[in-house]
Motif scaffolding. Structure first.
Motif, short mmCIF file in Angstrom:
data_model
loop_
_atom_site.label_atom_id
_atom_site.label_comp_id
_atom_site.label_asym_id
_atom_site.label_seq_id
_atom_site.Cartn_x
_atom_site.Cartn_y
_atom_site.Cartn_z
N MET A 154 -7.33 5.98 12.17
CA MET A 154 -6.62 6.43 13.38
C MET A 154 -6.94 7.88 13.73
SD MET A 154 -2.84 4.64 12.98
CE MET A 154 -2.55 5.10 11.26
N ASP A 155 -7.97 8.47 13.08
CA ASP A 155 -8.38 9.86 13.31
C ASP A 155 -7.25 10.83 13.00
OD1 ASP A 155 -10.98 9.22 14.11
OD2 ASP A 155 -10.33 8.85 16.16
N GLY A 156 -6.44 10.49 12.01
CA GLY A 156 -5.34 11.36 11.61
C GLY A 156 -5.69 12.17 10.38
N THR A 157 -4.83 13.13 10.07
CA THR A 157 -4.99 13.92 8.84
C THR A 157 -3.84 13.59 7.90
OG1 THR A 157 -3.75 15.80 9.75
CG2 THR A 157 -6.14 15.77 10.07
N PHE A 158 -4.11 13.72 6.62
CA PHE A 158 -3.16 13.33 5.58
C PHE A 158 -3.10 14.43 4.53
CE2 PHE A 158 -2.53 11.34 1.40
CZ PHE A 158 -1.34 10.65 1.60
N ASP A 159 -1.89 14.77 4.12
CA ASP A 159 -1.73 15.79 3.09
C ASP A 159 -0.49 15.48 2.27
OD1 ASP A 159 -2.34 18.02 1.60
OD2 ASP A 159 -1.34 19.42 2.94
N VAL A 160 -0.45 16.01 1.07
CA VAL A 160 0.72 15.84 0.21
C VAL A 160 0.92 17.12 -0.58
CG1 VAL A 160 -0.70 14.74 -1.58
CG2 VAL A 160 1.78 14.44 -1.61
N ILE A 161 2.16 17.54 -0.68
CA ILE A 161 2.50 18.68 -1.51
C ILE A 161 3.65 18.30 -2.43
CG2 ILE A 161 1.70 20.42 0.13
CD1 ILE A 161 4.60 20.83 0.98
N CYS A 162 3.68 18.93 -3.58
CA CYS A 162 4.75 18.68 -4.55
C CYS A 162 5.37 20.02 -4.95
CB CYS A 162 4.20 17.96 -5.79
SG CYS A 162 3.78 16.25 -5.50
N PRO A 163 6.39 20.46 -4.23
CA PRO A 163 7.07 21.68 -4.64
C PRO A 163 7.60 21.53 -6.07
CG PRO A 163 7.82 20.93 -2.49
CD PRO A 163 7.01 19.83 -3.06
N LYS A 164 7.54 22.58 -6.84
CA LYS A 164 7.92 22.50 -8.24
C LYS A 164 9.35 21.99 -8.39
CE LYS A 164 7.67 25.12 -12.55
NZ LYS A 164 7.38 26.43 -13.16
N ASN A 165 9.48 20.90 -9.14
CA ASN A 165 10.79 20.29 -9.44
C ASN A 165 11.55 19.86 -8.19
OD1 ASN A 165 10.41 20.81 -12.23
ND2 ASN A 165 11.17 22.91 -11.96
N GLU A 166 10.81 19.60 -7.10
CA GLU A 166 11.50 19.23 -5.86
C GLU A 166 10.89 17.99 -5.21
OE1 GLU A 166 11.85 22.45 -3.13
OE2 GLU A 166 12.66 23.84 -4.61
N GLY A 167 10.35 17.08 -5.99
CA GLY A 167 9.82 15.84 -5.43
C GLY A 167 8.49 16.03 -4.74
N SER A 168 8.29 15.32 -3.63
CA SER A 168 7.00 15.38 -2.92
C SER A 168 7.21 15.22 -1.42
CB SER A 168 6.06 14.28 -3.44
OG SER A 168 6.66 13.01 -3.31
N ILE A 169 6.23 15.69 -0.65
CA ILE A 169 6.24 15.57 0.80
C ILE A 169 4.88 15.05 1.24
CG2 ILE A 169 6.50 16.75 3.00
CD1 ILE A 169 8.12 18.90 1.54
#
Length: 450
Positions: free
Chosen positions: A259-274
């Protein structure tokens, strides 16, 4: 490294009998062996075009046959759920329905991998309402969140355009995969989906989709694989990601790139994921179809409703006929399109449920003959009830003259809703056909659209 057997082995604490587990694990181990053989081949080797086509045809036929079998299983299981059951019996019934969903999901994975390998994944863009997508996902995952005691919310902000051009089913599937994974990782706290428009330009609306959870987070290896930029050999990236993160995330990332989109993921320390997805979508010239908000769902069909069921599979005949008779309508059953055409010439029906693949005459030819014989004063609704559930099959049915489409296995409530929508004679709004079962059918867990 996670084996395919581990990836597709059922998770959770739902009860399961020994035979089911043994069969599932045997299939999983066979898949692992096949994957190992494939991995041993040179990574740059490409299968011949005719081999890829043959694989796709085989998987399509397999999907059709499995969906037909599952339709009978699901239909009868839902009828059994209406009887007086002990706690143990109800747990066993839930296991059966959970297992059918898992099997269907595995079939869809195989079809997806075949399409990715052949470069045949395609977009089907229509005018879409993302707030409706958000609401459907809220309904679909609410039972799982409640079961786990996790706070769950899907929000589509007011600044998101009412109608955008996109592959709605594909976006819903990606978000559903991410939400399912987030709920699996989250034992306490919350899981949320947030959709907002970050900018509007001549190119379209720039949309942000975020799936946030307070779960255990992701390990460094998985984060690195997820953040890898697309490269020339997509299948290598896909295999590596599927082995590390599982099929849900691997396929989702491929669909986002398509779909020509961008994908990213971050994991703040001890705060799950986004998990973050960014897509630029054009605003639609026409508004998306508006679905009427439904109140309590109608579980019966008007007693005077006459339905013709054209279906050659004996088990599906029995299951569908039993569901419809219990809902209150009159049902007649034929096993091929030719007989269906003859019955329509002899009698009046309020609706026809038409299988597509039948002996003597298929559902497409039967529909064409029925439409050709109509004098314009009365058009009987014809609904495809079919195991043809690949991309393009819905449109093929509509183009042939059918009025609606229900892919097998179909939930009982979806079947009743569709018949009421098309066959009710009174002129009043009918609650729109839902895309996911409500809590009354919550034993059919999330299974994304193909």
């Amino acid at each position: 490294m996670t084996s395919i057997a581990e990836q597709i082995r059922p998770k959770g604490n739902r009860p399961s009998d020994a035979a089911t587990v043994a069969a599932s694990e045997a299939a999983a181990e066979a898949a692992t062996e096949a994957a190992a053989e494939a991995a041993a081949a040179p990574s740059d080797a490409q299968p011949p075009a005719d081999a890829t086509s043959l694989t796709g045809t085989f998987l399509s036929a397999t999907s059709h046959d499995i969906r037909n079998a599952l339709n009978g299983i699901v239909g009868m299981a839902q009828l059994i759920s209406d009887t007086h059951l002990t706690v143990e019996q109800r747990n066993c019934l839930e296991t059966i329905l959970q297992s059918t969903t898992g099997l269907l999901k595995t079939v869809n994975y195989a079809l997806d991998i075949s399409k990715i390998e052949a470069g045949q994944m395609e977009l089907s863009e229509t005018s879409s309402d993302l707030s409706a997508v958000s609401n459907r996902l809220q309904r679909a995952f609410r039972p799982l969140a409640q079961q786990k005691g996790v706070e769950f919310k899907c929000v589509c902000t007011d600044n998101v355009p009412l109608s955008v051009m996109c592959d709605e089913a594909m976006i819903e599937r990606v978000l559903g995969n991410l939400l399912h994974n987030a709920l699996e990782r989250t034992a306490a706290g919350s899981v949320a989906l947030h959709i907002e428009c970050t900018n509007k330009s001549p190119q379209g609306a720039e949309l942000s989709f975020k799936v946030m959870d307070t779960g255990v987070g992701l390990n460094q290896t998985l984060l690195e694989v997820l953040k890898e930029a697309p490269n020339g050999n997509k299948m290598d990236s896909f295999r590596r990601l599927s082995q590390t993160a599982g099929m849900d995330l691997a396929i989702s990332k491929q669909l986002i790139e398509l779909m020509d989109g961008t994908f990213d993921v971050i994991c703040p320390k001890n705060e799950g994921s986004i998990f973050s997805i960014n897509l630029t979508l054009c605003q639609a010239n026409r508004p998306a179809p508006i679905l009427l908000a439904g109140g309590p769902r109608i579980t019966t069909i008007a007693s005077e409703t006459r339905v013709l069921l054209a279906e050659d599979n004996k088990l599906n005949q029995k299951a569908t006929e039993s569901i419809l008779r219990k809902a209150g309508c009159h049902v007649e059953v034929v096993d091929n399109g030719n007989t269906a055409v003859q019955r329509v010439r002899e009698r009046n029906y309020d609706l026809i449920l038409m299988d597509c693949q039948m002996p003597v005459m298929d559902g497409f030819e039967a529909t064409a003959l029925i439409r050709a014989a109509e004098d314009g004063s009365r058009r009987v609704p014809i609904i495809a009830l079919t195991a043809n559930a690949l991309k393009g099959d819905r449109q093929k049915c509509l183009d042939s003259g059918m009025d609606g489409y229900l892919p097998k296995p179909v939930g009982r409530q979806d079947l009743i809703d569709t018949i009421n929508k098309f066959a009710l004679k009174k002129e009043e709004p009918v609650a729109a056909e839902p895309d996911v079962p409500e809590e009354a059918e919550s034993t059919l867990v999330w299974e994304p659209a193909t």
